[in-house]
Design an enzyme around this catalytic site. Structure first.
Site, mmCIF file in Angstrom:
data_model
loop_
_atom_site.group_PDB
_atom_site.id
_atom_site.type_symbol
_atom_site.label_atom_id
_atom_site.label_comp_id
_atom_site.label_asym_id
_atom_site.label_seq_id
_atom_site.Cartn_x
_atom_site.Cartn_y
_atom_site.Cartn_z
ATOM 1 N N MET A 1 42.896 6.575 -13.904
ATOM 2 C CA MET A 1 42.760 6.836 -15.096
ATOM 3 C C MET A 1 44.523 6.925 -15.056
ATOM 4 S SD MET A 1 40.629 10.125 -16.327
ATOM 5 C CE MET A 1 40.843 10.996 -14.662
ATOM 6 N N CYS B 1 38.942 -1.755 -18.265
ATOM 7 C CA CYS B 1 39.711 -0.859 -18.953
ATOM 8 C C CYS B 1 39.928 -0.980 -20.906
ATOM 9 C CB CYS B 1 41.058 -1.121 -18.832
ATOM 10 S SG CYS B 1 42.472 -0.364 -19.467
ATOM 11 N N HIS C 1 30.719 1.914 -15.651
ATOM 12 C CA HIS C 1 31.040 2.425 -17.143
ATOM 13 C C HIS C 1 29.971 2.819 -17.567
ATOM 14 C CE1 HIS C 1 33.467 5.389 -19.503
ATOM 15 N NE2 HIS C 1 32.771 4.820 -20.319
ATOM 16 N N GLY D 1 30.532 7.524 -16.892
ATOM 17 C CA GLY D 1 30.843 7.970 -17.512
ATOM 18 C C GLY D 1 30.419 8.935 -18.527
ATOM 19 N N GLY E 1 36.107 11.199 -13.990
ATOM 20 C CA GLY E 1 37.380 11.113 -14.864
ATOM 21 C C GLY E 1 37.986 11.888 -16.048
#
Length: 348
Positions: free
Chosen positions: A24, A107, A176, A208, A231
Site C-alpha cells: 500500500m 494500483c 485483488h 480484497g 491491506g
C-alpha cells in the site's frame, strides 16, 4: 534449489505464515512491514517504487527502498509501463537486497493509470506479456505479480493474464477481487479468483475485503487460494494477523488487545517512524497511523483534531501518551465503580 526457492519456502510453512501484507503506497514502509511480521504476517511486500530512473534517488524512493534490518524474505514492488525500465528497476532492487521482485499491475490510482502503469496495463495484454517476460528474464530471484480482475467490469481478462503470467515464469500471483473500474467500491468478487486458482499451478494469493478471521477462512476455503493478502484492514490494527492465525489454527477467537496493549503498540510504532523518517516527515506521516489506531475509541475525534495541530514528534508522542493514559484511568474508574456497585448490591 529452484529459482523460486524463496516462494517455495514461504508456502512450506504453517497456515499462520500464509498471511501476506498487501503493498500500500504511503503505508507499507519498513516500520509497518516489520510490525505486521511481528504480529504473525508471513510475508510483506514493499510500497511500489517507480521504474523511472530519474526518480530513483528521490527522497521518497530512497525511503521505500530501505530494507535495512528487515526480516526475510524481502520483496520489492516495482511499477511502470516500459518493459526495459522495469527490468532495470528489478535488477536495481535485487542489488539493493530484494529477494523477491513484485510487479504492480493492480494500483487503481488515477495518477498511476494515467501513465499506463498499475491496473491500466490490463488494457494492453501484449504489453503485459512483454513486461512479464522481460522482468522474469532480467533477475535470478522469484518475480511475483499483483493485479486485478481486469480494467473494466464486464471485460475481465484475468484468466488470460494469469495463464500468460504462469507461462512467463511468474512465481506467484496476488489477485485483488475487483476491477480498476471498481476502485475500492462495491465488494470484492472471489469467483474469478477461484477460477484462476483452478486453472494455473503457481501459488495464488487472494486479496480484497479480508477484514476478519471469519472472512479470511471463508476466502481461503472458497477460492482454494494458497494464501491471503490483507491491506486496509491492517491499518491501525496490525494484530489482525495474530487474530487470523489463531482462528485458522484453533477455530477460536483471540481476545482483542486491551487499551494498554494498543497504547504500547502505537507508541512503539511512533518511535520507529520517528527514527526512520526523521523529525519533519516522521511527525506528519505518523498522523494517519495515529488516526487509524484510535478510530472508535472514546473521545477519539476530539483527540485527533487536537493531535493534527501538533508540529513536532516529541509533543506528538506526549499527546498520544496522555490520551491513552486518560483512557486507562477512565477504565479503572469504571471498574472501581462497577466493583463498588456489586458490593453495595451484596450488602443489600
Amino acid at each position: 534449489m529452484s529459482q523460486n526457492n524463496v516462494i517455495e519456502e514461504l508456502f512450506d510453512k504453517p497456515i499462520g505464515n500464509k498471511l501476506w501484507v498487501a503493498p500500500m503506497a504511503g503505508v507499507t514502509d519498513r516500520p509497518f512491514r516489520t510490525l505486521c511480521k511481528y504480529f504473525g504476517a508471513g510475508h510483506a511486500v514493499s510500497e511500489m517504487m517507480t521504474s523511472d530512473q530519474t526518480l530513483r534517488m528521490s527522497k521518497k524512493s530512497l525511503y521505500r527502498a530501505n530494507f535495512d534490518g528487515e526480516l526475510a524474505p524481502i520483496s520489492a514492488q516495482i511499477a511502470g509501463s516500459d518493459p526495459f525500465d522495469l527490468a532495470e528497476a528489478a535488477r536495481f532492487q535485487v542489488a539493493n537486497g530484494a529477494q523477491i521482485v513484485d510487479i504492480n499491475m493492480g494500483c487503481p490510482a488515477k495518477k498511476v493509470c494515467n501513465k499506463l502503469a498499475g491496473s491500466a496495463l490490463l488494457k494492453d495484454e501484449d504489453l503485459v506479456a512483454r513486461i512479464l517476460d522481460t522482468v522474469v528474464a532480467a533477475v535470478d530471484v522469484p518475480v511475483t505479480l499483483k493485479t486485478r480482475l481486469g480494467f473494466l467490469n464486464g471485460k475481465e481478462n484475468i484468466l488470460r493474464v494469469a495463464q500468460r503470467a504462469e507461462q512467463a515464469g511468474i512465481a506467484a500471483l496476488a489477485l485483488h477481487g475487483r476491477t480498476r473500474e471498481d476502485m475500492y467500491l462495491n465488494t470484492a468478487r472471489y469467483s474469478l479468483i477461484k477460477e484462476v486458482k483452478q486453472m494455473i499451478s503457481i501459488p495464488v494469493i487472494a486479496n480484497g475485503d479480508i477484514d476478519s478471521p471469519e472472512k479470511a477462512k471463508y476466502v481461503l476455503d472458497y477460492t482454494g487460494a494458497d494464501a491471503i493478502m490483507i491491506g486496509r484492514a491492517a491499518q491501525g490494527r496490525p494484530w489482525i494477523f495474530r487474530e487470523i492465525s489463531h482462528y485458522l489454527t484453533t477455530g477460536q477467537h483471540l481476545a482483542a488487545p486491551d487499551i494498554q496493549e494498543v497504547k504500547d503498540v502505537l507508541l512503539g510504532h511512533l518511535s520507529e517512524l520517528y527514527e526512520f523518517y526523521g523529525e519533519y516527515s516522521g511527525c506528519r506521516i505518523s498522523r494517519k497511523h495515529i488516526a487509524w489506531y484510535t478510530k472508535g475509541l472514546r473521545s477519539s475525534n476530539e483527540f485527533r483534531q487536537n493531535m493534527y495541530k501538533v508540529e513536532n514528534t516529541a509533543d506528538q508522542y506526549k499527546v498520544v501518551e496522555a490520551y491513552f493514559d486518560e483512557l486507562l484511568a477512565q477504565g479503572k474508574i469504571m471498574s472501581d465503580v462497577q466493583v463498588e456497585t456489586v458490593n453495595l448490591l451484596e450488602i443489600k
